[in-house]
Design an enzyme around this catalytic site. Structure first.
Site, PDB file in Angstrom:
ATOM      1  N   LEU C 232       0.570  -2.001   2.155  1.00 19.72           N
ATOM      2  CA  LEU C 232      -0.866  -1.667   2.103  1.00 19.72           C
ATOM      3  C   LEU C 232      -1.504  -1.524   3.490  1.00 19.72           C
ATOM      4  CD1 LEU C 232      -3.319  -1.309   0.154  1.00 19.72           C
ATOM      5  CD2 LEU C 232      -3.779  -3.734   0.542  1.00 19.72           C
ATOM      6  N   ASP C 233      -2.150  -0.406   3.721  1.00 21.68           N
ATOM      7  CA  ASP C 233      -2.874  -0.136   4.986  1.00 21.68           C
ATOM      8  C   ASP C 233      -1.965  -0.209   6.212  1.00 21.68           C
ATOM      9  OD1 ASP C 233      -5.205   0.143   3.516  1.00 21.68           O
ATOM     10  OD2 ASP C 233      -5.805  -1.934   3.785  1.00 21.68           O
TER      11      ASP C 233
END
Lengths: 289, 289, 289, 289
Positions: C232-233
């Site tokens: 994530l990210d």
């Protein structure tokens, strides 16, 4: 730029745009044992001109400067009508600084030199005032004062050129030198004089740009480093940067904020020249990456 | 700007600089029950002028607009020779958009309005061409076409002013409106017409700034939002911003990159006006924070 | 991007760094009649990898896609161990937009498409909420709603992949899509999903970055567009930009200022992908110029 | 900051937000003959705190420091529960520099001092290495070397505090001082130690931020000046700035570009402190304009 770096050479060239230039140049280099470490090219479609910068390792390269010149001229430059320069990156450039009374750019450049951040030689500092002699002495650089007026400009510049030539200077940097530079000096160092102008050119060319910026009420001020030509503040731009201001900023505040910009933009312009990343064409500067 | 925000009023004023202004104004407001939520002041020492913006909650404030006007004029404005404006922030401003053929700023402003990002009303769009009528229709805004030439400018502008007045327009936004605006329109909306110019003013005023920027070889391009005056591209600047370019960028690339700047700089200029943060004095704009 | 542009092809490749690659590739292209219009290369010395992007005019080029593939694989890719992609730039990419409830990025992208600024096709918009259906309808794009929860994510993503595949989608854009994207979708579009994260990554990854930025008291906020990976990210960054804030800016003000950044940074990231300027290697993105 | 400037005093204060504070303070000052030259206030609505900075001319002001303290405490501070500091701007601050082996920030600060750009005194330079002694000598500043290890940190810091106190130091600047600062030093100079961290905090806190930035593939790098607290790299941020990088930039290039940022961001942070524009509250810094 550490001493243990492999020795490299840099070629800068331009020619009429035509198919096959990159192939021909890279084949030529590879054919003589070059290991290319950087290659950047650019085509100006409006003008139909091809520009290229190539850097390669000299270890294993089979041509010395003389042999390169002959072979490249025959194999590439003549058939492609190319204009070119070759630089041996082993030799540090020799840079002369011109200053007047303000010291911020001078301190910044001398610090980069003295700390070893830049691999460059500074054989002398020239000024039209005696004000900054102590700074030069503090850093151990010879300081020469040439007071200039409209009457004696040509003579004084001739003497400066003689001095610069004797010191084998490659690059002249006007580090807030507040005097008009005339044709004697410019002709002796074509595309080798870099000036910092304290505005975002072409806005506020000429004198007192911070006053003019304040009067106009702009919300951003800038600085511009450029090669010097006979046309005042109109030479090929190398680098620009800006900083935000507000209505609170007096002219004095603009000067303070602007001086930080000037240091940075001048240093970046010089750095690009030292790295042989710049190529001037038609009053614009290609800055290769 | 949500509906449940406390209602506030904003006072903008300037007067000759003198001791005691802030004390007098804040005492006046506190004395009538105001809870100040923002106060920003600025003194222009060179011109000797004091500027102030104050915003306070209307709940508990004991003066209505009429009573405020009378009391403030007597207590503050007359003794301090102050020029002032009072704004009730409950009322959304009514903004007219002027466009020509390019749609990027129009889309951007309509999106901010339609999404509720801005609490503003857009009663009409005016253009000198029919090109963008479909965009206006897509967003459900009445579109009026006034073809303009040098011959009919005054008459067409008179008709526009009549229309704008009938729609109780507070603010006119020239969203890449490529026509000279004449005195008829300007006089009807003094310091209430905002234009976006596609350069970093004062560089490249006038037509085709991206072509001029490319020809000059600048390394940064900009955009400027400003209030419109009779002096073309020379009105008080509200906001500017810039973006970095390189020798690789053709004029077409400058246009593409510049359009993103134009959208942003125009939007920020309008936002400052909507927030009643701007005060024009001597062709410069104070933008309070 | 006008229709009368000469048709071009773009080659993206990387291989172990070794002498002679540029020479071999440019000789190969020149030998089949290519007129090279852009060439950019990069050597990652730390990893010993060579990267190149070449674009050439197809008029006069003697190989079609199939013939190119066979000849290039044999002549270049096999001997140099190169990984490569070839793109015919005549075909506009097909881009699907994923959104949730916030409309600012959606409006911005649809405006660029509708105005013809970008030569791209948008066959559908997908959302986990019905909120933005009216915006899709206003621009005439089919809108599909797939409510997502942790329980049904894999199934819903499988249905989305089926829909995207049916519409021959090349690129998925998460335009403030506030849902975790799982392996079903990511595996179907490796390095072809672009997300906008509303912070300067790696600072403030995860939820509510503006709240976190406000709490930390930073003086600058940012936005990041990146390719989506399972982490994530943490995917390869394509583009970032920042804007200055002050202590006066509430979380609400950060959101307002940040949304303008998000629009810009997402648009620039997509543009780089559309121009075939991006090449992902080891979780970093080369963005050729 | 010229010597002929009118003498001024600066008051920094904060208190629970409540109606009438500005009115009370400005009435108090006007009542004792103050001519206010700057006033900036800020209300943190989330925390319900009011902050203010006021600067006024001392000529004509009827209270000396002692009388001010007593009168202000009784009239304002007690009823409004205000925390406040008063500064006489006539006295230049005394600033100690801590360095290790890198000289770029040291040169920059010494140049600003020596050229008179900053009205500040630098009574001594402290280092954990002897490397930069020649730079200190070149500028004529006493240099003290305190080698630090985990074992002797508390003792060495106690000796440093004794030295700093003896030299009446107001502000400690860590100009790329590569040692953890412990509680002995921090407790002696609360909110009076400024550090420069070579990243855009909170991204890349801790050691080797340029290596981490390169590994993550960010497109922008930054620098942060902040007050030092016991929590490493987590103190209240004063100033940040960033610069754009590309995939071409090696770690070495990041270091080179970053050092220019570090000089600028540290200098701006110190300047704000010298101007008494900063007020720390809850690990955030108000920087008044």
């Amino acid at each position: 730029m550490a001493a243990d770096h492999p020795r490299t050479a840099t070629l800068l060239m331009h020619c009429p745009d035509q198919p096959g230039v990159v192939a021909a140049v890279t084949r030529f280099l590879a054919g003589h044992g070059a290991n290319i470490v950087d290659l950047d090219q650019h085509v100006d479609r409006a003008d139909g001109v091809f520009f290229m910068r190539v850097r390669w390792e000299l270890e294993g390269f089979t041509l010395d400067a003389g042999a390169f010149s002959q072979a490249f001229q025959t194999t590439i430059a003549d058939p492609f009508q190319a204009v070119w320069q070759l630089h041996d990156n082993a030799r540090p450039l020799r840079m002369a600084l011109f200053v007047s009374k303000m010291s911020h750019c001078l301190y910044d450049l001398l610090s980069r030199w003295q700390s070893g951040e830049w691999r460059v030689e500074i054989p002398l500092i020239i000024s039209n005032h005696d004000t900054l002699r102590p700074v030069a002495e503090q850093f151990g650089i010879p300081f020469h004062c040439f007071p200039i007026s409209a009457d004696n400009r040509a003579d004084q510049e001739a003497a400066e050129v003689e001095l610069l030539t004797r010191h084998e200077v490659d690059l002249v940097v006007l580090a807030r030198y507040m005097q008009i530079v005339g044709p004697t000096l410019i002709d002796a160092f074509p595309q080798r004089i870099i000036n910092i102008h304290h505005s975002f050119l072409p806005a506020f060319a000429g004198a007192r740009p911070y006053h003019a910026a304040h009067a106009r009420g702009v919300k951003i001020i800038g600085a511009t480093s450029h090669y010097v030509t006979l046309d005042l503040d109109a030479g090929p731009i190398i680098e620009q940067d800006v900083t935000r201001i507000t209505h609170r900023d007096s002219v004095k505040a603009l000067v303070r904020k602007g001086q930080d910009l000037e240091k940075l933009v001048l240093a970046r312009g010089i750095w690009a020249h030292l790295q042989r990343q710049t190529l001037v064409y038609q009053n614009r500067t290609i800055v290769f990456s």
